[in-house]
Design an enzyme around this catalytic site. Structure first.
Site, PDB file in Angstrom:
ATOM      1  N   GLY A   1      38.510  21.093 -36.053  1.00  0.00           N
ATOM      2  CA  GLY A   1      37.891  20.318 -37.125  1.00  0.00           C
ATOM      3  C   GLY A   1      38.754  19.183 -37.642  1.00  0.00           C
TER       4      GLY A   1
ATOM      5  N   GLU B   1      27.450  18.549 -24.995  1.00  0.00           N
ATOM      6  CA  GLU B   1      27.438  18.077 -26.391  1.00  0.00           C
ATOM      7  C   GLU B   1      26.128  17.347 -26.689  1.00  0.00           C
ATOM      8  OE1 GLU B   1      29.486  17.961 -29.070  1.00  0.00           O
ATOM      9  OE2 GLU B   1      31.321  18.855 -28.297  1.00  0.00           O
TER      10      GLU B   1
ATOM     11  N   ASP C   1      36.639  11.789 -25.124  1.00  0.00           N
ATOM     12  CA  ASP C   1      37.404  13.007 -25.380  1.00  0.00           C
ATOM     13  C   ASP C   1      37.521  13.861 -24.124  1.00  0.00           C
ATOM     14  OD1 ASP C   1      37.051  11.915 -27.866  1.00  0.00           O
ATOM     15  OD2 ASP C   1      35.691  13.465 -28.586  1.00  0.00           O
TER      16      ASP C   1
HETATM   17  C1  GLA Z   1      34.252  11.309 -31.244  1.00  0.00           C
HETATM   18  C2  GLA Z   1      33.389  11.278 -29.985  1.00  0.00           C
HETATM   19  C3  GLA Z   1      33.906  10.262 -28.982  1.00  0.00           C
HETATM   20  C4  GLA Z   1      34.131   8.896 -29.621  1.00  0.00           C
HETATM   21  C5  GLA Z   1      34.897   9.032 -30.932  1.00  0.00           C
HETATM   22  C6  GLA Z   1      34.961   7.737 -31.688  1.00  0.00           C
HETATM   23  O1  GLA Z   1      35.528  11.780 -30.929  1.00  0.00           O
HETATM   24  O2  GLA Z   1      33.353  12.560 -29.392  1.00  0.00           O
HETATM   25  O3  GLA Z   1      33.030  10.169 -27.888  1.00  0.00           O
HETATM   26  O4  GLA Z   1      32.921   8.220 -29.800  1.00  0.00           O
HETATM   27  O5  GLA Z   1      34.334  10.010 -31.796  1.00  0.00           O
HETATM   28  O6  GLA Z   1      35.705   6.807 -30.992  1.00  0.00           O
END
Ligand code: GLA
Length: 396
Positions: free
Chosen positions: A129, A168, A180
């Site tokens: 988180g 997701e 990510d």
């Molecule tokens: C989250 C999302 C990513 C990206 C970031 C913002 O981490 O999972 O895909 O969009 O926000 O840069």
């Protein structure tokens, strides 16, 4: 390569042995990430410059023969989930980590040979988180573990990252981009990754020796983060449609000036267009050792997230400015991740770490009166799976 397991991995293996009376067959690991610059640009087909961090989610796994998955989360007080391994995942009434496990494995079912069920024990040290991608690291570790169990590794890191993102998007309900998951898949020690989120090409960019990734967690996390995130994504798509381009990656400030649209939508698009060019300039600055230039770009990125994309909070703005003052022209600081709370990243010389910690201690309290949580990280390696040997060590 054989080496001793870190304590988190040992805890997962130990819990597996206690529950199942045998050692796991495989152990998989996937890191969290921190983004140096390029926020919300990933789902606009743009550029990002994140690094995997040296904190991981671990999955100890063994096969079953009854078509079921039994997953145990050590960091959730050994909570369990039991479900059928199938392409059609079913939501758990409590959602949370269980839905990440269910949704992620379901993506793999139609694409890869899998064992007839699995036992999984999950443990990690990626803060949850905090905006450091603990869920992406969980998904990547699960996919690596499942693949290793089946002895099939035909899907590469990029393909697995796409599956984790799909879970997701389609199952958990966040319309996130690929940053990510791809960073967790392909991170490189000592390096950031320049990712072209259209082609998915990645280029390692060396971080200057003697610098540290200092991550300061505000302890603030606004509710409804997913809906605010999805709303930003829709606004970006509206702006791209208005300009007649496939994605904001293809838009310019000139096109923006010439196209009528509402003020918030214009500012969202302006953030993305300017942020994409900041990512490329920041990559150049890092490559040429221009830390002052990098710091200026990080500060401009933070201001754009605050004023145009409107995803910072007062607590985050304060953390960023405290760190920018300490770093001076020797590095940079800005909010990192999706926004609405979470963390600020500072890239700074190791020698400035004590001063940065002191400034945070003296100058920051969360709305509940708590000090910031500080994580000192290094850029770490991407996900991997390991077959366990008889001695409790691992072989890469
Ligand atoms: C989250 C999302 C990513 C990206 C970031 C913002 O981490 O999972 O895909 O969009 O926000 O840069």
């Amino acid at each position: 390569m054989t080496k001793q397991l870190p304590p988190t991995a040992q805890a997962a293996v130990q819990a597996y042995i206690e529950r199942h009376g045998a050692k796991p067959t495989v152990l998989a690991r996937a890191p969290g990430r921190v983004n140096l610059i390029g926020e919300h640009t990933d789902y606009n087909d743009g550029f990002v410059l994140p690094a995997a961090i040296d904190r991981d989610t671990w999955v100890a796994a063994g096969p079953r023969s009854d078509g079921q998955v039994l997953a145990i989360a050590l960091d959730e007080g050994k909570a369990e989930d039991h479900f059928e391994l199938s392409e059609q995942a079913v939501h758990h009434p409590e959602s949370g980590w269980r839905d990440h496990v269910r949704g992620t494995l379901a993506q793999l079912v139609p694409l890869a040979p899998l064992p007839q069920g699995m036992n999984l024990v999950i443990a990690g040290d990626v803060p949850m988180g905090a905006g450091l991608s603990s869920s992406a690291s969980l998904a990547m570790a699960l996919l690596r573990a499942a693949q290793a169990l089946s002895g099939d590794d035909t899907l590469n890191g990029k393909q697995l990252a796409r599956l984790a993102q799909q879970a997701e998007n389609r199952f958990v309900g966040c319309q996130c981009g690929i940053m990510d998951q791809l960073t967790s898949a392909e991170g490189k020690p000592g390096h950031a990754l320049l990712i072209d989120c259209r082609s998915l090409d990645t280029e390692p960019v060396s971080l200057p020796k003697g610098t540290t990734l200092l991550i300061a967690h505000s302890r603030v996390r606004r509710g409804l983060v997913d809906s605010a995130y999805n709303e930003r994504r829709e606004q970006c798509e509206t702006a791209a449609r208005a300009m007649g381009v496939p994605a904001l990656r293809d838009a310019t400030l000139e096109m923006l000036a010439a196209t009528p649209m509402s003020d918030p939508v214009m500012r969202r698009a302006r953030h993305i267009i300017t942020e994409n060019s900041r990512v490329l300039s920041a990559t150049q600055a890092l490559r040429s050792g221009d830390m002052q230039g990098l710091g200026e770009l990080m500060a401009a990125s933070h201001a754009s997230m605050r004023d145009d994309f409107e995803i910072t909070t007062p607590a985050i703005d304060q953390l960023a400015s405290l760190l920018q003052n300490v770093v001076g022209n020797a590095g940079g600081a800005r909010m990192t991740g999706g926004g609405f709370g979470g963390c600020v990243i500072a890239l700074l010389p190791q020698a400035l770490v004590p001063a940065a910690k002191a400034a945070l201690e003296a100058g920051y309290r969360s709305p509940e009166g708590l000090p910031a949580l500080v994580y000192l990280c290094e850029a770490g390696a991407g996900a991997e799976a390991i077959h366990m040997t008889a001695t409790g060590t691992m072989e890469g």
